[in-house]
Write an enzyme that holds these catalytic residues in place. Structure first.
Site, PDB file in Angstrom:
ATOM      1  N   HIS A  75     -65.547   9.754  51.065  1.00 50.33           N
ATOM      2  CA  HIS A  75     -66.190  10.452  52.185  1.00 50.33           C
ATOM      3  C   HIS A  75     -65.398  11.664  52.667  1.00 50.33           C
ATOM      4  O   HIS A  75     -65.262  11.876  53.877  1.00 50.33           O
ATOM      5  CB  HIS A  75     -66.450   9.496  53.353  1.00 50.33           C
ATOM      6  CG  HIS A  75     -67.484   8.460  53.050  1.00 50.33           C
ATOM      7  ND1 HIS A  75     -68.798   8.761  52.792  1.00 50.33           N
ATOM      8  CD2 HIS A  75     -67.407   7.116  52.941  1.00 50.33           C
ATOM      9  CE1 HIS A  75     -69.472   7.661  52.545  1.00 50.33           C
ATOM     10  NE2 HIS A  75     -68.660   6.648  52.629  1.00 50.33           N
TER      11      HIS A  75
ATOM     12  N   ARG B  25     -73.390  15.422  42.193  1.00 52.03           N
ATOM     13  CA  ARG B  25     -74.209  14.538  43.034  1.00 52.03           C
ATOM     14  C   ARG B  25     -75.259  15.255  43.865  1.00 52.03           C
ATOM     15  O   ARG B  25     -75.769  14.726  44.847  1.00 52.03           O
ATOM     16  CB  ARG B  25     -73.268  13.753  43.980  1.00 52.03           C
ATOM     17  CG  ARG B  25     -72.717  12.552  43.261  1.00 52.03           C
ATOM     18  CD  ARG B  25     -71.793  11.726  44.081  1.00 52.03           C
ATOM     19  NE  ARG B  25     -72.279  11.346  45.404  1.00 52.03           N
ATOM     20  CZ  ARG B  25     -73.247  10.481  45.637  1.00 52.03           C
ATOM     21  NH1 ARG B  25     -73.878   9.910  44.629  1.00 52.03           N
ATOM     22  NH2 ARG B  25     -73.598  10.184  46.878  1.00 52.03           N
TER      23      ARG B  25
ATOM     24  N   ASP C 249     -80.978   8.111  54.080  1.00 56.04           N
ATOM     25  CA  ASP C 249     -81.495   9.276  54.807  1.00 56.04           C
ATOM     26  C   ASP C 249     -82.226  10.244  53.875  1.00 56.04           C
ATOM     27  O   ASP C 249     -82.716  11.276  54.321  1.00 56.04           O
ATOM     28  CB  ASP C 249     -80.379   9.988  55.587  1.00 56.04           C
ATOM     29  CG  ASP C 249     -79.146  10.290  54.755  1.00 56.04           C
ATOM     30  OD1 ASP C 249     -78.523   9.340  54.250  1.00 56.04           O
ATOM     31  OD2 ASP C 249     -78.822  11.474  54.604  1.00 56.04           O
TER      32      ASP C 249
ATOM     33  N   GLU D 179     -77.698   6.929  42.758  1.00 56.78           N
ATOM     34  CA  GLU D 179     -77.408   6.062  43.904  1.00 56.78           C
ATOM     35  C   GLU D 179     -78.716   5.449  44.410  1.00 56.78           C
ATOM     36  O   GLU D 179     -79.737   6.132  44.490  1.00 56.78           O
ATOM     37  CB  GLU D 179     -76.759   6.886  45.020  1.00 56.78           C
ATOM     38  CG  GLU D 179     -76.429   6.062  46.259  1.00 56.78           C
ATOM     39  CD  GLU D 179     -75.725   6.893  47.346  1.00 56.78           C
ATOM     40  OE1 GLU D 179     -75.770   8.140  47.257  1.00 56.78           O
ATOM     41  OE2 GLU D 179     -75.147   6.278  48.254  1.00 56.78           O
TER      42      GLU D 179
END
Ligand code: CS2
Ligand code: MG
Length: 401
Positions: A211, A282, A315, A338
């Site tokens: 993160h 990603r 989200d 993911e």
């Protein structure tokens, strides 16, 4: 054919989503996800005020031309708000084109390159034993790849850690704050990954998300410390702005690196890809300019042996997930996707045909993206302001994110 109607639907079935719906004069509809977590209404208003007036009467078949019009015509380029708004239009136009052709979208993208889309699920817990239990649960459900996170002793409320296979990144109201300690995290993370491998073995792919919380040299140290655990990837070790930081990480460790959930364009990742500073990119349909632009990023990545690993947290709506799966199943350099299942309310508002089977997701076989929105139901879930949390160091300094 012409675009006859365009509307932005903001709803909150369990969490906030912004969705663009285009309708043609032939009655075909197309959907695009326009959700930017914590900044949803900025994209909704960008679309309503500045983009929708340009779409009325346009030929929906001209997908690339519309993309160029919205990107170059705005003068102000890139950035998450602009690229999310363009993504929504692009994805809705691909949905319409595939419906008009009577084919699932992946057929228009070159057809299948593989039988299914390998996904990774989320396992987390307050303690290492809790995380091990969560991983075992995922493996029993058929997952072949797992992202492992756990609480750090001495810190409360570590981002991305809850029980179960889904966590909600944002919370209603004002941002929640938590205390971060790099020292505590760097002591704990190698221990977590060592325990996972020593207790559960090496027969599944193991991933871990930092993160964006470390400096380059701290990330290099972590990558080195966990080499023996054979990670599939270490994600976002440093903030994505630090592109030279990735060179430093590379000089120290062979642990594969994944980056890109906050990147919005091919220009944001060009150096990371062309200098082979990362192993997985990603970027996602919704935050990187839609299906058209994501394919350009993935095409560049293909040239440099960088594989794909698109963001797919809760989200990103089922509209984005549907679009992602059509791209994933078709590109040659797919790596992994993911997958955090949405809440039951979200699934009801966005009925979709993709499904999980044996560690993989399958895109639907119906024409288009294979996802719809139940507008009446959506109306029952009005928008609620929500934010991602903020981390501060012990002395109160806002920490990197
Ligand atoms: C995370 C996300 O899924 C991930 O890899 O980094 O939880 C991310 O922080 C959120 O999607 C941000 O909105
Ligand atoms: Mg992440």
């Amino acid at each position: 054919m012409a675009i006859a109607d365009a509307k932005v639907i903001v709803c909150s079935p369990g969490r906030n989503f912004v969705t663009l719906k285009l309708t043609t004069d032939d009655g075909l509809t197309g959907l695009g996800d326009a959700t930017l977590n914590g900044r949803e209404l900025a994209v909704a208003s960008y679309l309503t005020e500045h983009v929708l007036p340009l779409l009325q009467g346009r030929d929906p078949d001209r997908i690339e031309d519309t993309w160029q019009l919205l990107y170059k015509g705005a003068y102000w380029r890139r950035g998450p708000v602009t690229m999310t708004a363009i993504a929504a239009v692009d994805s809705a136009l691909w949905d319409i084109k595939a419906k008009a052709a009577g084919m699932p979208l992946y057929q228009l993208l070159g057809g299948r390159s593989r039988e299914g889309v390998l996904v990774y699920g989320h396992a987390s817990g307050e303690t290492i034993p809790d995380t091990l239990e969560a991983i075992e649960g995922l493996l029993q459900r058929g997952y072949r790849a797992v992202r492992a996170q756990s609480g750090v002793p001495g810190l409360s409320g570590v981002y991305g850690v809850t029980r179960g296979i889904s966590y909600e990144p944002a919370t209603a109201g004002l941002p929640q704050e938590s205390v971060w300690s790099t020292e505590a995290y760097l002591r704990h993370a190698p221990e977590l990954l060592a325990e996972v491998r020593s207790r559960l073995g090496f027969d599944f792919h193991l991933l871990h998300d930092v993160h964006h919380r470390l400096t380059p040299i701290e990330a290099a140290r972590l990558g080195k410390a966990v080499e023996d655990y054979g990670l599939f990837w270490l994600e976002d070790p440093v903030p994505a702005e630090h592109q030279d930081g990735y060179r430093l990480i590379r000089q120290h460790t062979t642990t594969p690196i994944a980056v890109g959930e906050v990147l919005n364009s091919v220009w944001d990742c060009e150096r990371l890809i062309s200098e082979q500073l990362i192993d997985y990119i990603r970027t996602s349909v919704v935050h990187a300019g839609g299906i058209s632009h994501l394919r350009k990023i993935f095409g560049l990545a293909e040239l440099y042996d960088v594989r794909t690993g698109s963001h797919g947290a809760t989200d990103l709506s089922p509209v984005c997930m549907s679009a992602a799966l059509h791209v994933d199943v078709s590109v040659p350099n797919f790596g992994i996707q993911e997958y955090m299942p949405h809440s039951a309310e979200t699934d009801e508002v966005f009925p979709h045909s993709y499904h999980f089977e044996d560690g993989h997701l399958q895109p639907g076989e119906e024409p288009g993206l294979g996802v719809e929105i139940d507008e009446e139901l959506a109306e029952r879930y009005p928008y609620r302001r929500a934010y991602l949390p903020v981390a501060r160091r012990g002395d109160g300094t806002v920490h990197s994110w």
